[in-house]
Design an enzyme around this catalytic site. Sequence first.
Site, mmCIF file in Angstrom:
data_model
loop_
_atom_site.group_PDB
_atom_site.id
_atom_site.type_symbol
_atom_site.label_atom_id
_atom_site.label_comp_id
_atom_site.label_asym_id
_atom_site.label_seq_id
_atom_site.Cartn_x
_atom_site.Cartn_y
_atom_site.Cartn_z
ATOM 1 N N SER A 164 115.460 94.585 74.890
ATOM 2 C CA SER A 164 115.954 93.455 74.127
ATOM 3 C C SER A 164 114.948 92.290 74.196
ATOM 4 O O SER A 164 113.798 92.445 73.783
ATOM 5 C CB SER A 164 117.343 93.071 74.636
ATOM 6 O OG SER A 164 117.987 92.198 73.753
ATOM 7 N N HIS A 203 123.108 99.124 72.035
ATOM 8 C CA HIS A 203 121.971 98.270 72.363
ATOM 9 C C HIS A 203 121.419 98.673 73.725
ATOM 10 O O HIS A 203 122.143 98.699 74.726
ATOM 11 C CB HIS A 203 122.448 96.818 72.393
ATOM 12 C CG HIS A 203 121.360 95.820 72.562
ATOM 13 N ND1 HIS A 203 120.285 95.733 71.712
ATOM 14 C CD2 HIS A 203 121.189 94.845 73.488
ATOM 15 C CE1 HIS A 203 119.502 94.742 72.100
ATOM 16 N NE2 HIS A 203 120.021 94.197 73.182
ATOM 17 N N ASP A 211 121.512 99.082 65.570
ATOM 18 C CA ASP A 211 121.638 98.074 66.621
ATOM 19 C C ASP A 211 122.005 96.729 65.988
ATOM 20 O O ASP A 211 121.363 96.287 65.039
ATOM 21 C CB ASP A 211 120.307 97.976 67.369
ATOM 22 C CG ASP A 211 120.378 97.109 68.614
ATOM 23 O OD1 ASP A 211 121.379 96.396 68.815
ATOM 24 O OD2 ASP A 211 119.416 97.145 69.396
#
Length: 546
Positions: A236, A489, A459
């Site tokens: 991320s 995710h 996502d």
Amino acid sequence: MRTRLARHGAAAAALSLALCTPAVGAAGAESAKAAATATADAESAGAALAARRAATARLDFRACPAVEGLSGPVRCAELRVPLDYARPHGPQISLTVSRVAATPARGAVRQGALVHHPGGPGASGMHFPLVAELPEWQRIAAAYDLVGYAPRGVGRSAPLSCQDPAARATGPTQEPAEPSPAYKRQRAGAARAYARGCAQRAGAALPYYSTLNNARDLHVLRAALGEDRLTFLGASYGTYLGAVYATLHPGHVRRMVLDSAVDPDPRRVWYRNNLAQAAGFERRWYDFRAWAARHHGTYRLGATPAAVQASFERVRDAVARKPAGGRVGTGELRAAYLQAAYYDDVWPQRASALAAFLRGDPAQLAAQAAPDPAGAAAAENATAVYTAVLCNDAPWPADWETWDRDNTELARTAPFETWANAFLNLPCASWPVARRQRPVAVEGPVGLPRTLVVAAERDGATPYPGALELQRRLGAGAGLVTEAGSGSHGVVGGRNDCVDRHVERYLLTGAIPGWRVTCAPHPEPAPVSLDDRAASARRALLPPVV
């Protein structure tokens, strides 16, 4: 088109670190540019000096303090880094680091340290080395020391706070489905107060919580681990941090896995990325509702996504009138079901809680959604770091009219998370730091080793176009592994054997599977499945990806 950086080090940093300044005349602009370049040069030199010092001192790993909740083979250390890299001899802060040493098996060769960044910004990676205990990590754990750390501001690493954690601890909070002008004014005032709280609590340190300083800290950590080149797994926000590191220090990159990629386009960091995120969450919210509709026989929430939405709205209206368990209002409800837009392994629990509530039993919903007072301090800390890094990293619109216009338009098609996301980020409109950085122009400089980007096609938190943009910017040596038709995710180390095989092979051999490779989606969760609960337990050993 942006050109590749032909030179690195201080020159690259100088190009990347132009600061936001008010409109001035030509002479003033030149003076500001010169000052920014001088600052960038000083910070680059300070990072190089701090890395040399760390390479000499190295890290002293010992038994972890009890407060970390780590045991067994995990060992901990503290890394000293400058608060301000332009003053490397000035105030220092300590970052906490954790490690499980490689456990070479027959035929395995130790390859150094694998450093993990869990995302956020605001998440801690201190628990990452525990994955060494999982069967699917055994080959990687045999080749690498598994290293986690708490980035600056997080946990015990020069912790940042913007408000009293007790203010977050109890609930309930009530968020209207469609915010009125009066509610918007209330939230705008709260955002200004929050920004002031950050300044009051952090003082002069506030400007130094940023991606660029996180990248410099990573450079020092690499050296302190005795590694000339960094092997890195970022998730991320950690993908953006890794990409910035690769741009500034390409000669110190060995291998990088960038999982669930943030779009690094400087024009999108961070305001437009957050608009795209709200639209992405709407798609995943639809996916959850479609799954619940397919299992109408189990949950009785409705046989279509629209019918499931209607069931959810009945629950939302009910907790607006009477909070579930006395602590779950519409704000807590939305936050709990946002997790369904992040991870599909929570779908059975969330659907079951809705179903039970509609049958007259609020206990499941209260258990899943009520705020935990024991975690209030950590949650406040994570939000503070998230806010400070994003606000310091880039310019944000300062006028409420822009926020109101953009989010009102977006909420017409993406109502689930749009306004909550906007209000979360709104302190950046009045952020009390005079000069904000311009985002780094991420590029894959000549000589950057092969990197591997991993992404799920649906996502919500980091929409898939960001992975395509990151791969493009990292250049021809970057491969992309896509989990098609899926949207959880954080793909690596999950339930997709195809993805994990490609990642393991890359980390062990340096070989990327190809320019673009597609894996079939992992199986959707069953309405009731012991296997799914086991998968969720495995993921729980990884830090949260936010």
